[in-house]
Write a protein that holds these residues in place. Sequence first.
Motif, PDB file in Angstrom:
ATOM      1  N   ILE A 115      -2.480  -7.944 -10.834  1.00  0.00           N
ATOM      2  CA  ILE A 115      -3.645  -7.852  -9.951  1.00  0.00           C
ATOM      3  C   ILE A 115      -3.301  -8.363  -8.555  1.00  0.00           C
ATOM      4  O   ILE A 115      -3.707  -7.762  -7.549  1.00  0.00           O
ATOM      5  N   GLN A 116      -2.545  -9.461  -8.477  1.00  0.00           N
ATOM      6  CA  GLN A 116      -2.131  -9.972  -7.171  1.00  0.00           C
ATOM      7  C   GLN A 116      -1.255  -8.963  -6.442  1.00  0.00           C
ATOM      8  O   GLN A 116      -1.398  -8.772  -5.228  1.00  0.00           O
ATOM      9  N   THR A 117      -0.371  -8.304  -7.144  1.00  0.00           N
ATOM     10  CA  THR A 117       0.468  -7.268  -6.531  1.00  0.00           C
ATOM     11  C   THR A 117      -0.392  -6.129  -6.002  1.00  0.00           C
ATOM     12  O   THR A 117      -0.166  -5.637  -4.887  1.00  0.00           O
ATOM     13  N   MET A 118      -1.377  -5.721  -6.778  1.00  0.00           N
ATOM     14  CA  MET A 118      -2.264  -4.631  -6.336  1.00  0.00           C
ATOM     15  C   MET A 118      -3.087  -5.063  -5.122  1.00  0.00           C
ATOM     16  O   MET A 118      -3.270  -4.281  -4.186  1.00  0.00           O
ATOM     17  N   LEU A 119      -3.572  -6.291  -5.127  1.00  0.00           N
ATOM     18  CA  LEU A 119      -4.360  -6.763  -3.989  1.00  0.00           C
ATOM     19  C   LEU A 119      -3.503  -6.923  -2.735  1.00  0.00           C
ATOM     20  O   LEU A 119      -3.976  -6.668  -1.623  1.00  0.00           O
ATOM     21  N   ASN A 120      -2.255  -7.349  -2.903  1.00  0.00           N
ATOM     22  CA  ASN A 120      -1.359  -7.454  -1.763  1.00  0.00           C
ATOM     23  C   ASN A 120      -0.992  -6.086  -1.189  1.00  0.00           C
ATOM     24  O   ASN A 120      -0.717  -5.955   0.009  1.00  0.00           O
ATOM     25  N   ASN A 121      -0.966  -5.076  -2.033  1.00  0.00           N
ATOM     26  CA  ASN A 121      -0.612  -3.729  -1.594  1.00  0.00           C
ATOM     27  C   ASN A 121      -1.823  -2.862  -1.272  1.00  0.00           C
ATOM     28  O   ASN A 121      -1.678  -1.655  -1.103  1.00  0.00           O
ATOM     29  N   ILE A 122      -2.993  -3.452  -1.218  1.00  0.00           N
ATOM     30  CA  ILE A 122      -4.212  -2.655  -1.010  1.00  0.00           C
ATOM     31  C   ILE A 122      -4.204  -1.941   0.343  1.00  0.00           C
ATOM     32  O   ILE A 122      -4.758  -0.846   0.452  1.00  0.00           O
ATOM     33  N   THR A 123      -3.554  -2.519   1.327  1.00  0.00           N
ATOM     34  CA  THR A 123      -3.485  -1.835   2.609  1.00  0.00           C
ATOM     35  C   THR A 123      -2.651  -0.560   2.507  1.00  0.00           C
ATOM     36  O   THR A 123      -2.925   0.422   3.203  1.00  0.00           O
ATOM     37  N   LEU A 124      -1.655  -0.568   1.648  1.00  0.00           N
ATOM     38  CA  LEU A 124      -0.845   0.636   1.444  1.00  0.00           C
ATOM     39  C   LEU A 124      -1.599   1.680   0.618  1.00  0.00           C
ATOM     40  O   LEU A 124      -1.387   2.880   0.785  1.00  0.00           O
ATOM     41  N   ILE A 125      -2.457   1.223  -0.259  1.00  0.00           N
ATOM     42  CA  ILE A 125      -3.208   2.136  -1.127  1.00  0.00           C
ATOM     43  C   ILE A 125      -4.307   2.843  -0.336  1.00  0.00           C
ATOM     44  O   ILE A 125      -4.536   4.027  -0.504  1.00  0.00           O
ATOM     45  N   VAL A 126      -4.974   2.140   0.551  1.00  0.00           N
ATOM     46  CA  VAL A 126      -6.127   2.674   1.261  1.00  0.00           C
ATOM     47  C   VAL A 126      -5.721   3.717   2.313  1.00  0.00           C
ATOM     48  O   VAL A 126      -6.453   4.656   2.568  1.00  0.00           O
ATOM     49  N   LYS A 127      -4.547   3.580   2.885  1.00  0.00           N
ATOM     50  CA  LYS A 127      -4.128   4.480   3.963  1.00  0.00           C
ATOM     51  C   LYS A 127      -4.224   5.921   3.592  1.00  0.00           C
ATOM     52  O   LYS A 127      -3.994   6.452   2.637  1.00  0.00           O
TER      53      LYS A 127
END
Length: 89
Positions: free
Chosen positions: A77-89
Amino acid sequence: MSLSFALAIGKQAMTVALMIAAPVLIASMVVGLLVSIFQAATQIQEQTLTFVPKVITVIVVFLVLGSWMIKTLIQFIQTMLNNITLIVK
């Protein structure tokens, strides 16, 4: 988000899900097999005889490996939250 990035996230999610579920499922299957062999050998066909040992086994596995399961899930979950900026783009 590129296709390869989405596939990597999916692969990581499936890996984490399998890592968390595997100990419980394997232990439950082993106990079920042992109880089935015992039932076949003694010809006892009681349904609760298979249910109670499996429940106890699942509880014991959760007590023993629960902290590891939670840590693994939190890391994902922490990895996903840290990468959320990459996911949203």
